[in-house]
Motif scaffolding. Structure first.
Motif, PDB file in Angstrom:
ATOM      1  N   LEU A   1       5.950  -0.132   5.764  1.00 14.08           N
ATOM      2  CA  LEU A   1       5.562   1.257   5.491  1.00 14.08           C
ATOM      3  C   LEU A   1       6.796   2.138   5.640  1.00 14.08           C
ATOM      4  O   LEU A   1       7.600   1.950   6.564  1.00 14.08           O
ATOM      5  CB  LEU A   1       4.452   1.719   6.442  1.00 14.08           C
ATOM      6  CG  LEU A   1       3.067   1.073   6.209  1.00 14.08           C
ATOM      7  CD1 LEU A   1       2.119   1.434   7.345  1.00 14.08           C
ATOM      8  CD2 LEU A   1       2.465   1.487   4.870  1.00 14.08           C
ATOM      9  N   ASN A   2       6.927   3.079   4.745  1.00 15.61           N
ATOM     10  CA  ASN A   2       8.138   3.904   4.678  1.00 15.61           C
ATOM     11  C   ASN A   2       8.348   4.810   5.900  1.00 15.61           C
ATOM     12  O   ASN A   2       9.466   4.973   6.367  1.00 15.61           O
ATOM     13  CB  ASN A   2       8.056   4.772   3.408  1.00 15.61           C
ATOM     14  CG  ASN A   2       9.173   5.774   3.314  1.00 15.61           C
ATOM     15  OD1 ASN A   2      10.325   5.406   3.219  1.00 15.61           O
ATOM     16  ND2 ASN A   2       8.829   7.046   3.367  1.00 15.61           N
ATOM     17  N   CYS A   3       7.260   5.390   6.395  1.00 13.88           N
ATOM     18  CA  CYS A   3       7.432   6.440   7.418  1.00 13.88           C
ATOM     19  C   CYS A   3       7.457   5.861   8.833  1.00 13.88           C
ATOM     20  O   CYS A   3       6.868   4.804   9.086  1.00 13.88           O
ATOM     21  CB  CYS A   3       6.305   7.458   7.286  1.00 13.88           C
ATOM     22  SG  CYS A   3       6.313   8.262   5.663  1.00 13.88           S
TER      23      CYS A   3
ATOM     24  N   LYS B   1       1.695   9.564  -2.663  1.00  8.83           N
ATOM     25  CA  LYS B   1       0.404   9.129  -3.205  1.00  8.83           C
ATOM     26  C   LYS B   1       0.074   9.930  -4.471  1.00  8.83           C
ATOM     27  O   LYS B   1      -0.476   9.401  -5.424  1.00  8.83           O
ATOM     28  CB  LYS B   1      -0.698   9.317  -2.147  1.00  8.83           C
ATOM     29  CG  LYS B   1      -0.613   8.322  -0.992  1.00  8.83           C
ATOM     30  CD  LYS B   1      -1.102   6.961  -1.452  1.00  8.83           C
ATOM     31  CE  LYS B   1      -1.196   5.967  -0.338  1.00  8.83           C
ATOM     32  NZ  LYS B   1      -1.548   4.619  -0.818  1.00  8.83           N
TER      33      LYS B   1
ATOM     34  N   THR C   1       6.100   4.512  -1.808  1.00  9.61           N
ATOM     35  CA  THR C   1       7.537   4.742  -1.602  1.00  9.61           C
ATOM     36  C   THR C   1       8.254   3.410  -1.403  1.00  9.61           C
ATOM     37  O   THR C   1       9.354   3.201  -1.936  1.00  9.61           O
ATOM     38  CB  THR C   1       7.761   5.659  -0.379  1.00  9.61           C
ATOM     39  OG1 THR C   1       6.954   6.826  -0.544  1.00  9.61           O
ATOM     40  CG2 THR C   1       9.210   6.070  -0.248  1.00  9.61           C
TER      41      THR C   1
ATOM     42  N   CYS D   1       1.858   5.417   8.293  1.00 12.15           N
ATOM     43  CA  CYS D   1       1.414   6.648   7.624  1.00 12.15           C
ATOM     44  C   CYS D   1       1.212   7.799   8.608  1.00 12.15           C
ATOM     45  O   CYS D   1       1.162   8.963   8.193  1.00 12.15           O
ATOM     46  CB  CYS D   1       0.127   6.407   6.834  1.00 12.15           C
ATOM     47  SG  CYS D   1       0.381   5.349   5.398  1.00 12.15           S
TER      48      CYS D   1
ATOM     49  N   PRO E   1       0.802  -1.236   0.000  1.00  8.91           N
ATOM     50  CA  PRO E   1       0.000   0.000   0.000  1.00  8.91           C
ATOM     51  C   PRO E   1       0.833   1.283   0.000  1.00  8.91           C
ATOM     52  O   PRO E   1       0.291   2.357  -0.216  1.00  8.91           O
ATOM     53  CB  PRO E   1      -0.817  -0.105   1.292  1.00  8.91           C
ATOM     54  CG  PRO E   1       0.009  -0.948   2.195  1.00  8.91           C
ATOM     55  CD  PRO E   1       0.764  -1.905   1.311  1.00  8.91           C
TER      56      PRO E   1
HETATM   57  S1  SF4 Z   1       2.601   8.345   4.507  1.00  9.00           S
HETATM   58 FE1  SF4 Z   1       4.603   7.336   4.430  1.00  9.00          FE
HETATM   59  S2  SF4 Z   1       4.153   5.175   4.862  1.00  9.00           S
HETATM   60 FE2  SF4 Z   1       2.213   6.150   4.288  1.00  9.00          FE
HETATM   61  S3  SF4 Z   1       2.002   5.805   2.051  1.00  9.00           S
HETATM   62 FE3  SF4 Z   1       2.990   7.818   2.361  1.00  9.00          FE
HETATM   63  S4  SF4 Z   1       5.183   7.390   2.245  1.00  9.00           S
HETATM   64 FE4  SF4 Z   1       4.146   5.416   2.618  1.00  9.00          FE
END
Ligand code: SF4
Length: 283
Positions: free
Chosen positions: A226-228, A124, A76, A232, A73
């Motif tokens: 998830l990247n962050c 996104k 990144t 999110c 999902p």
């Molecule tokens: S907020 Fe961070 S973890 Fe969530 S979709 Fe965006 S880049 Fe990925």
């Protein structure tokens, strides 16, 4: 004049709110504020998240011999794996994100509406939405939304009524933005042995886990990435960025509890709204 505000005002439009909105705006005031801005409908992603959960479970069940599954999902993370770890790309699950799933559901039932996603990050808008031009008309970050509210003089305290989301079903996946939300709401635990699921956030931690899998040090079979930091809730386009991860989690969980008593329970179970939609995608 802001082009995104114009798009909303000059068309029939739907706001799809990522659940991280609760970090920046009061609920249910935000629903009234968005309607005042010009949105005809305001919804969350949660119904789309439910459909994605089911698609993940179906995918895992139909690939019993696959050694590794990586959820996808976060655009990144998908880009990171494709560019830095191409040997893992085949394990990315080819299923759309809750944002794209919800947009597909809405466009099926309201093809004449513009769909605008309100996002905690730019990825996104810049990476994922361009892959779905037929479903997502615009992405607005939470920071942009706050700026537009300020420009339009739309204030939280002027919207204190009992506003409701335009929801299809009773929702239960509101914890998606917290790291591990996907794994915990999709009941994937039943499909894997204990210790086979890893929930990881932050790019350094993701790199470490992929390296460990490469060397055989790790035996994980399902990666929820998830990247962050924190998931999110750590998105770079949130206004309240300076809160700690724990403070953010607390706000999301409080919102979940508050809004769960406030959902449209009578609509529970109307999964037919998503019938015949293909949630598969090419990554
Ligand atoms: S907020 Fe961070 S973890 Fe969530 S979709 Fe965006 S880049 Fe990925």
């Amino acid at each position: 004049m802001n082009k995104k505000a114009d798009l909303i005002k000059n068309n029939k439009s739907i706001a799809m709110l990522a659940p991280t909105f609760a970090l920046d705006f009061k609920y249910p005031n935000i629903i009234g504020m968005l309607r005042h801005l010009g949105f005809d409908k305001v919804t969350e992603l949660t119904y789309g998240a439910r459909m994605v959960n089911w698609a993940y479970a179906d995918y895992v069940k139909s690939h019993p011999d696959q050694k590794l599954f990586i959820s996808s999902p976060c655009p990144t993370v998908v880009s990171f794996i494709q560019s830095q770890y191409p040997e893992f790309a085949e394990f990315l699950m080819p299923i759309v994100s809750p944002m794209a799933a919800m947009a597909m559901i809405y466009k099926k039932h309201h093809p004449d509406y513009k769909v605008v996603f309100i996002s905690p990050c730019h990825a996104k808008e810049n990476i994922e939405a361009p892959k779905f031009p037929d479903f997502i008309d615009a992405v607005m970050t939470l920071q942009e939304l706050k700026q537009i509210f300020n420009e339009e003089g739309i204030k939280e305290d002027d919207f204190k009524k009992d506003y409701y989301f335009d929801s299809f079903v009773r929702e239960y996946t509101k914890i998606y933005p917290i790291s591990g939300g996907l794994a915990s709401t999709s009941h994937l635990g039943k499909l894997f042995k204990e210790g086979e699921i890893s929930v990881t956030d932050g790019i350094l931690n993701i790199r470490k886990i992929l390296e460990d899998i490469k060397t055989g040090e790790s035996k994980y079979r399902f990666l929820d990435l998830l990247n962050c930091d924190g998931g999110c809730i750590g998105g770079p386009a949130i206004n309240n960025k300076d809160l700690s991860v724990e403070e953010k989690k607390k706000i999301i969980l409080e919102y979940t509890s508050q809004s769960s008593e406030h959902t449209m329970g009578k609509h529970e179970g109307k999964v037919d709204y998503a019938k015949d939609i293909d949630f598969g995608t090419v990554l």
